[in-house]
Motif scaffolding. Structure first.
Motif, mmCIF file in Angstrom:
data_model
loop_
_atom_site.group_PDB
_atom_site.id
_atom_site.type_symbol
_atom_site.label_atom_id
_atom_site.label_comp_id
_atom_site.label_asym_id
_atom_site.label_seq_id
_atom_site.Cartn_x
_atom_site.Cartn_y
_atom_site.Cartn_z
ATOM 1 N N GLU A 364 53.804 14.468 50.165
ATOM 2 C CA GLU A 364 53.721 15.676 50.972
ATOM 3 C C GLU A 364 52.914 15.450 52.241
ATOM 4 O OE1 GLU A 364 51.489 15.178 48.817
ATOM 5 O OE2 GLU A 364 49.793 16.534 48.990
ATOM 6 N N LEU A 365 52.024 14.486 52.241
ATOM 7 C CA LEU A 365 51.262 14.213 53.465
ATOM 8 C C LEU A 365 52.201 13.639 54.531
ATOM 9 C CD1 LEU A 365 48.552 14.087 54.954
ATOM 10 C CD2 LEU A 365 48.238 11.796 54.035
ATOM 11 N N HIS A 366 53.035 12.735 54.124
ATOM 12 C CA HIS A 366 54.004 12.125 55.032
ATOM 13 C C HIS A 366 54.888 13.195 55.675
ATOM 14 C CE1 HIS A 366 57.505 9.007 55.433
ATOM 15 N NE2 HIS A 366 56.838 9.134 56.549
ATOM 16 N N LEU A 367 55.457 14.094 54.844
ATOM 17 C CA LEU A 367 56.326 15.129 55.387
ATOM 18 C C LEU A 367 55.547 16.181 56.152
ATOM 19 C CD1 LEU A 367 58.965 15.663 52.547
ATOM 20 C CD2 LEU A 367 59.167 14.352 54.662
ATOM 21 N N SER A 368 54.353 16.508 55.689
ATOM 22 C CA SER A 368 53.647 17.579 56.390
ATOM 23 C C SER A 368 53.111 17.102 57.738
ATOM 24 C CB SER A 368 52.570 18.214 55.523
ATOM 25 O OG SER A 368 51.595 17.275 55.213
ATOM 26 N N ILE A 369 52.879 15.809 57.889
ATOM 27 C CA ILE A 369 52.486 15.314 59.209
ATOM 28 C C ILE A 369 53.668 15.431 60.173
ATOM 29 C CG2 ILE A 369 51.937 13.186 60.491
ATOM 30 C CD1 ILE A 369 49.875 12.581 58.336
ATOM 31 N N LEU A 370 54.861 15.163 59.677
ATOM 32 C CA LEU A 370 56.046 15.338 60.517
ATOM 33 C C LEU A 370 56.222 16.810 60.916
ATOM 34 C CD1 LEU A 370 58.707 14.386 61.816
ATOM 35 C CD2 LEU A 370 59.801 14.652 59.577
ATOM 36 N N ILE A 371 56.061 17.692 59.946
ATOM 37 C CA ILE A 371 56.210 19.125 60.209
ATOM 38 C C ILE A 371 55.190 19.574 61.257
ATOM 39 C CG2 ILE A 371 55.944 21.429 59.185
ATOM 40 C CD1 ILE A 371 56.991 20.162 56.527
ATOM 41 N N GLU A 372 53.954 19.148 61.050
ATOM 42 C CA GLU A 372 52.883 19.545 61.957
ATOM 43 C C GLU A 372 53.100 18.964 63.362
ATOM 44 O OE1 GLU A 372 50.777 21.774 61.369
ATOM 45 O OE2 GLU A 372 49.263 21.463 62.919
ATOM 46 N N THR A 373 53.570 17.739 63.439
ATOM 47 C CA THR A 373 53.826 17.127 64.742
ATOM 48 C C THR A 373 54.922 17.901 65.468
ATOM 49 O OG1 THR A 373 53.279 14.991 63.795
ATOM 50 C CG2 THR A 373 54.416 14.938 65.891
ATOM 51 N N MET A 374 55.981 18.234 64.749
ATOM 52 C CA MET A 374 57.087 18.958 65.367
ATOM 53 C C MET A 374 56.645 20.348 65.829
ATOM 54 S SD MET A 374 60.258 17.772 62.935
ATOM 55 C CE MET A 374 61.433 18.961 63.600
ATOM 56 N N ARG A 375 55.830 20.980 65.002
ATOM 57 C CA ARG A 375 55.305 22.294 65.367
ATOM 58 C C ARG A 375 54.557 22.211 66.700
ATOM 59 N NH1 ARG A 375 51.019 25.698 64.985
ATOM 60 N NH2 ARG A 375 49.494 24.145 64.367
ATOM 61 N N ARG A 376 53.711 21.210 66.816
ATOM 62 C CA ARG A 376 52.925 21.066 68.045
ATOM 63 C C ARG A 376 53.789 20.716 69.235
ATOM 64 N NH1 ARG A 376 47.038 18.701 66.347
ATOM 65 N NH2 ARG A 376 46.830 19.976 64.480
ATOM 66 N N GLU A 377 54.927 20.097 68.992
ATOM 67 C CA GLU A 377 55.825 19.751 70.093
ATOM 68 C C GLU A 377 56.645 20.953 70.561
ATOM 69 O OE1 GLU A 377 56.656 15.127 68.672
ATOM 70 O OE2 GLU A 377 58.237 16.622 68.465
ATOM 71 N N GLY A 378 56.556 22.075 69.831
ATOM 72 C CA GLY A 378 57.279 23.273 70.259
ATOM 73 C C GLY A 378 58.525 23.568 69.438
ATOM 74 N N TYR A 379 58.652 22.952 68.289
ATOM 75 C CA TYR A 379 59.805 23.230 67.434
ATOM 76 C C TYR A 379 59.541 24.454 66.575
ATOM 77 C CZ TYR A 379 62.027 18.946 68.812
ATOM 78 O OH TYR A 379 62.637 17.979 69.559
ATOM 79 N N GLU A 380 60.602 25.233 66.370
ATOM 80 C CA GLU A 380 60.513 26.361 65.457
ATOM 81 C C GLU A 380 61.616 26.184 64.420
ATOM 82 O OE1 GLU A 380 60.210 30.227 67.265
ATOM 83 O OE2 GLU A 380 61.145 31.169 65.510
ATOM 84 N N PHE A 381 61.241 26.155 63.164
ATOM 85 C CA PHE A 381 62.223 25.898 62.104
ATOM 86 C C PHE A 381 61.641 26.360 60.782
ATOM 87 C CE2 PHE A 381 60.032 22.000 60.514
ATOM 88 C CZ PHE A 381 59.178 21.787 61.580
ATOM 89 N N GLN A 382 62.373 26.150 59.710
ATOM 90 C CA GLN A 382 61.809 26.516 58.414
ATOM 91 C C GLN A 382 62.025 25.405 57.409
ATOM 92 O OE1 GLN A 382 63.973 30.142 57.843
ATOM 93 N NE2 GLN A 382 65.629 29.098 56.755
ATOM 94 N N VAL A 383 61.120 25.317 56.468
ATOM 95 C CA VAL A 383 61.260 24.281 55.453
ATOM 96 C C VAL A 383 61.228 24.914 54.067
ATOM 97 C CG1 VAL A 383 60.222 22.501 56.905
ATOM 98 C CG2 VAL A 383 58.766 23.745 55.323
ATOM 99 N N SER A 384 61.884 24.244 53.136
ATOM 100 C CA SER A 384 61.945 24.755 51.769
ATOM 101 C C SER A 384 60.859 24.112 50.926
ATOM 102 C CB SER A 384 63.296 24.402 51.167
ATOM 103 O OG SER A 384 63.296 22.995 50.931
ATOM 104 N N LYS A 385 60.806 24.545 49.705
ATOM 105 C CA LYS A 385 59.917 23.975 48.712
ATOM 106 C C LYS A 385 60.160 22.455 48.582
ATOM 107 C CE LYS A 385 59.756 24.668 43.754
ATOM 108 N NZ LYS A 385 58.572 25.237 43.156
ATOM 109 N N PRO A 386 59.103 21.671 48.485
ATOM 110 C CA PRO A 386 59.311 20.233 48.289
ATOM 111 C C PRO A 386 59.697 19.932 46.838
ATOM 112 C CG PRO A 386 56.970 20.741 48.437
ATOM 113 C CD PRO A 386 57.688 22.040 48.571
ATOM 114 N N ASN A 387 60.598 19.017 46.667
ATOM 115 C CA ASN A 387 60.985 18.607 45.321
ATOM 116 C C ASN A 387 60.867 17.111 45.193
ATOM 117 O OD1 ASN A 387 61.832 20.998 43.890
ATOM 118 N ND2 ASN A 387 63.371 21.168 45.507
ATOM 119 N N VAL A 388 60.485 16.653 44.014
ATOM 120 C CA VAL A 388 60.467 15.203 43.838
ATOM 121 C C VAL A 388 61.893 14.729 43.593
ATOM 122 C CG1 VAL A 388 58.118 14.972 43.006
ATOM 123 C CG2 VAL A 388 59.972 15.292 41.373
ATOM 124 N N ILE A 389 62.121 13.487 43.948
ATOM 125 C CA ILE A 389 63.440 12.910 43.758
ATOM 126 C C ILE A 389 63.505 12.345 42.341
ATOM 127 C CG2 ILE A 389 64.972 11.063 44.560
ATOM 128 C CD1 ILE A 389 63.618 11.484 47.366
#
Ligand code: GDP
Length: 593
Positions: A364-389
């Motif tokens: 979740e750290l790997h994905l949440s860093i991506l989410i946070e980076t995109m947010r700061r770049e000006g992206y607006e989107f939504q994400v679902s619950k994380p699931n393990v593979i």
């Protein structure tokens, strides 16, 4: 053959111990910048996000020439989460420079990388930095480093490490504390005298192991690695040895070496050089570039598999598009696929809907860093619950399991063990390490780690360190009891300052959004809507009074803890989405048709 005029070294430092300042000073003093050329950007500067989290995510290259010797400095990530990057970086070098603040001493965060470096038989040099600080205690810190080396299993030669005392800020280094400060020459001399020069075969066929992937809008994908054997020339044909054993004929259209902060084109390079190659669009980490007539690949370096998956989609809330600059599925698609160029352990897949993408990563750290980076770049989107593979292996449902290494002061051991126990962790090892610290090692389902990092930092008051590496797939360990959540309000001087997720089992977990007001028990904030649970990212504010929403019962006054995105990912239910906008992160109920 020995390349006497090359040294390849990795730098290991805790965030803020002066890595950037030191490399800057080295660059300036090596005379690499011609007179009017200003240092435009700081070297290896970690982005804000990395700094906040105390980790560096991308390894970058800098090269400094000192007395005709080229010193390639490779940055090491402070974190082991991102798919084996530490090992790959250390594979390119012959020695490490451990930089330690002369006041703070060794920090647990650097231990993981340091241990890997010692295990890889790399030669260490210790730089005790910031000796200009009045409270500096360099002698003690050297002893601490020695203790740490012993504990991490350094061999006799490694224990005999050279020490340099430095003030990166003032631009000097000393062999002995009572020497007169002049410049960084003692550091440069120590580097070239103690880091072994690359050694290998020059007259055997080329082997270049791809250790990192970079990306440039003009030339596309760039493979970075060290030439283990032989020579490479611009324009030559080469064999690219892939993981599956197949071999592809490729052309080395451009070859680069590093110089200062830049990548510069070169006609040729040889054994021991760290180089970059562009023009091979499908090149990947772990592959070997070889001679066409003698393709002998080096052992493939594995990139760790993704273990967690989330859906990223266009924001379908009726309020969508008010805050972001990049809001369409095309924006989202382009951004995610671009990320794949350099984020090697990430996967992005299309879904049945053109508005949604399945994104898988290392945790979740790997994905949440991506989410946070995109947010700061000006992206607006939504994400679902994380699931393990999950994977079915021999008819048994298996889930990803991590090997978790924790360093904590002894006083926090109890709470850590208890929390991890409820998350299905199994202790594998425990021993005392240094200065009251305990090292605990566990096997834990990847699921059990979701949301744990921030909880851990809170529980250990920021003194704990956790690192995990992928262990393997193991039979499903059963459900992890869900933590309850509720909502609550807190206010200060009569005005509400917060509304958020409340973890009913562990009172006091909540977060604060500025501008949120309570109006007759309802939450009304600048950025909040009735269906929102506002989660943010703002600075902690002292709250003197809290009450559960809709109840008069006063709660115990613990300092408020702000829920992070990672924590919020743990709480999110199937029928909820996290809405990510440049201003905010909100949890909201899915809008049903
Ligand atoms: P990094 O996170 O390791 O790259 O650390 P930086 O190079 O950004 O330095 C962190 C802080 O420490 C900055 O405010 C620097 O100015 C300061 N700093 C770096 N080196 C020295 C030093 O030798 N002496 C003192 N007093 N401060 C330093």
């Amino acid at each position: 053959y020995i390349r006497e005029n090359i040294r390849n070294v990795a730098i290991i430092a805790h965030v803020d111990h002066g890595k950037t300042t030191l490399v800057d000073a080295m660059l300036k003093q090596s005379g690499i910048f011609r007179e009017n050329e200003q240092v435009q950007e700081r070297v290896m500067d970690s982005n804000d996000l990395e700094r906040e989290r105390g980790i560096t995510i991308l390894a970058k290259n800098t090269a400094i020439t000192y007395k005709n010797i080229k010193i390639n400095i490779v940055d090491t990530p402070g974190h082991a989460d991102f798919g084996g990057e530490v090992e790959r970086v250390l594979g390119m070098v012959d020695g490490v420079l451990l930089l330690v603040d002369s006041f703070e001493g060794t920090m647990p965060q650097t231990r993981f990388v340091l241990r890997k470096a010692l295990q890889a038989n790399l030669k260490p040099i210790v730089v005790i930095n910031k000796i200009d600080r009045p409270e500096a205690r360099p002698v003690e810190v050297v002893d601490e480093v020695l203790e740490l080396f012993i504990e991490l299993g350094a061999d006799d030669e490694q224990l005999d490490f050279p020490v340099v005392y430095a003030s990166a800020r003032e631009g000097y280094a000393l062999y002995n504390l009572n020497d007169d400060p002049k410049n960084l020459e003692p550091l440069f001399e120590t580097l070239i005298n103690h880091i072994p020069a690359p050694k290998g075969f020059m007259d055997k066929p080329l082997q270049l192991l791809v250790s990192n992937i970079d990306y440039d809008d003009y030339v596309g994908r760039i493979a970075v690695g060290r030439i283990e054997r032989g020579m490479i020339k611009t324009g030559q044909q080469a064999a690219l040895c892939k993981k599956d054993g197949s071999i592809e004929n490729v052309k080395i259209s451009r070859l680069y070496v590093f110089s200062g902060l830049k990548r510069i084109e070169a006609d040729s390079a040889m054994m021991g050089d760290i180089v970059a190659v562009s023009g091979i669009s499908n090149i990947n980490i772990g592959e070997t570039i070889c001679n066409v007539d003698a393709p002998e690949p080096l052992p493939f370096i594995e990139i760790e598999e993704p273990t967690i998956t989330m859906t990223f989609s266009v924001n379908n809330s009726p309020f969508a598009g008010r805050e972001g600059t990049f809001v369409t599925s095309r924006h989202l698609r382009e951004r995610l696929f671009k990320e794949l160029e350099t984020n090697v352990s990430l996967r992005v897949e299309e879904t049945d809907s053109p508005d949604s993408f399945k994104v898988s990563g290392r945790g979740e750290l790997h994905l949440s860093i991506l989410i946070e980076t995109m947010r700061r770049e000006g992206y607006e989107f939504q994400v679902s619950k994380p699931n393990v593979i999950l994977k079915e292996i021999d008819g048994v449902l298996c889930e990803p399991v991590e090997y978790l290494i924790i360093d904590v002061p002894e006083e926090f051991m109890g709470v850590v063990m208890e929390k991890l126990g409820s998350r299905k962790a199994e202790m594998v090892n425990m021993h005392s390490s240094h200065q009251g610290y305990m090292r605990l090692e566990f096997k834990i389902p990847s699921r059990g780690l979701i949301g744990y990092r921030s909880e851990f930092l809170t529980d250990t008051k920021g003194n704990g360190i956790m690192n995990h590496i992928f262990h393997g797939f193991e039979p499903f360990k059963g459900e992890i009891p869900k933590r309850q959540r509720g909502s609550m309000v807190a206010w200060e001087d009569g005005e509400a300052v917060t509304y958020g997720l409340y973890n009913a089992q562990e009172r006091g977990t909540l977060f604060i959004t500025p501008g949120t007001k309570v109006y007759e028990g309802m939450i009304v904030g600048e950025n909040s809507r009735p269906e929102d649970i506002v989660i943010n990212v703002c600075k902690k504010k002292h709250v003197t009074n809290m009450r559960a929403a809709g109840s008069d019962e006063a709660l115990r006054l613990t300092p408020p803890v702000i829920l992070s995105l990672e924590q919020c990912l743990e709480f999110i239910e199937d029928d909820e989405l996290v809405e990510v906008t440049p201003k905010n992160i909100r949890l909201r109920k899915k809008i049903l048709d």
